[in-house]
Design an enzyme around this catalytic site. Sequence first.
Site, PDB file in Angstrom:
ATOM      1  N   SER A  74      46.500  38.815  49.206  1.00 38.99           N
ATOM      2  CA  SER A  74      45.827  39.632  47.403  1.00 38.99           C
ATOM      3  C   SER A  74      45.967  38.040  47.181  1.00 38.99           C
ATOM      4  CB  SER A  74      46.569  40.206  46.936  1.00 38.99           C
ATOM      5  OG  SER A  74      46.396  40.691  45.397  1.00 38.99           O
ATOM      6  N   LYS A  75      44.417  38.362  46.857  1.00 38.29           N
ATOM      7  CA  LYS A  75      44.236  36.995  45.433  1.00 38.29           C
ATOM      8  C   LYS A  75      45.333  36.801  44.761  1.00 38.29           C
ATOM      9  CE  LYS A  75      39.497  36.841  47.270  1.00 38.29           C
ATOM     10  NZ  LYS A  75      37.462  36.864  46.770  1.00 38.29           N
ATOM     11  N   ARG A  76      45.314  37.512  44.132  1.00 42.89           N
ATOM     12  CA  ARG A  76      46.599  37.806  43.157  1.00 42.89           C
ATOM     13  C   ARG A  76      47.528  36.747  43.178  1.00 42.89           C
ATOM     14  NH1 ARG A  76      42.948  42.053  43.888  1.00 42.89           N
ATOM     15  NH2 ARG A  76      41.841  42.596  41.449  1.00 42.89           N
ATOM     16  N   GLN A  77      47.995  37.097  44.324  1.00 49.52           N
ATOM     17  CA  GLN A  77      49.549  36.855  44.543  1.00 49.52           C
ATOM     18  C   GLN A  77      49.835  34.684  44.627  1.00 49.52           C
ATOM     19  OE1 GLN A  77      49.503  39.137  48.432  1.00 49.52           O
ATOM     20  NE2 GLN A  77      51.764  39.391  47.978  1.00 49.52           N
TER      21      GLN A  77
END
Length: 483
Positions: free
Chosen positions: A295-298
């Site tokens: 995920s880009k949010r990690q």
Amino acid sequence: MHQKMSLAYSLYLRIPRREIIDRCPKCNLSQLRGSTHRNYSSNVRVRFAPSPTGELHLGGLRTALYNYLFARKHNGAFILRCEDTDQTRFVPGAMEKLIDLLSWIGMKPDEGPSLGGHYGPYVQSERVDIYKQKADCLIGEGHAYRCFCTPQRLELVKKDQIRSQAVVQGYDNHCRGLSKEKVEEKLSANLPHVVRFKLNNDKHQWEDLVFGHMTSEDLSRQEGDPVILKTDGFPTYHLANVVDDHLMDISHVLRGSEWQSSTPKHLQLFAAFGWAPPSYAHLPLLMNEDGGKLSKRQDSMRVELLKEEGYQPQSILSLLALAGGAITINPNVVKEFGVTLESAAEHFDIKKTRRENTVLEISKLSELNQNCLKRIYQTATKEDFCAKISEIATEKGYSIVSLDLLHTNFLQYCDRLDTLRDLFEGDFVYLWQRPSPNHVRQTLANLKGVKVGEALDLVQLLGKAVLNAQNFGKHFLLLVYYL
């Protein structure tokens, strides 16, 4: 007039032919196309086409890396294209950061924003007029139409399809049959509209460089006609990437497997225009070690954060080389000696890419970086190596106490470091700060069962040994330097 559909399919199937020309008079963008049997060793053109909607993560970097290596393997061109047509998600400065990170890794594009080239502009928001012209061409040839359905109507259609469990989901092609007079009437009233592409019932076959022979079913039985030009005049991904891949003479498209299901749609668009499509290679997803999708949010997957934390470009390349199979270097060699862009290109084979989703073992990054730091220490001059350390010290506001001490003993520290920035934390702070007398007294007072005088004698006697020991705490290390 555009070429017949049958010709377009023959182009795609790579049947020998003479040169064809994109002759649409409305577009005024005629281009001579060469033979479909390209000499790929000298005419390879690939593109990395990110959207400036956030930060570059390891999944995106893997896609960029494979495109870069494919281009270098075949003496081709690596193009950077900014796909910023979704203006609602645009993040200012995102593309500039991405370009800086690609440069830091060593993957400088041959063409792209701020780099120039013969196929620009390379930012899609600067190509809007081209997409409008091409959409008009499709409308004129009967392959697309204007849709005036309101969001409220589309929502009602969606609810009705869910309620009735309809086989075909999505748009119901309501405006496909509007008469020319009705369309003109609505345009005269300035009603907002989109342009939709007419899906046909043809089945498609193509060769994927990773997945091999692929077939698709009748798309018109699975979904409604897709939007290719939005009400704001900006294209959707489907139109923009097909038009740009053609006009930029892209020979191969290497992209994530999440786009594999869109390939038949794109092949229909190429056929409608009368253009030969590029070859496709869809890259399986990279997965977390727990089996979840990256995920880009990690934070651990953000390339910029890895850079800030002190991970070396070669370590990140080595991590990606261990995942996927296309870089055919022995994994043990990668772990011990790392991988360079040059060696990765030499050993790159897109057809060796594993078809199943691949786990990215981010936990191995620390070991890879430790080995990388050892190689830098062993190959760099003392001045160059210490300059790297000094740069971080200056950034953190530390004055340098003893680079000689650091350089002499670095290999003994290295197994306890993930990155060079760890030298400025915990046990190693004595390299950058002289402890105050009060700090020394407080430290000695905290040593249970040891009198101050005895502790001083002990440290003086064993001071040199402390530097080589693995189990001494930071209090002793502080005292060694202070004394």
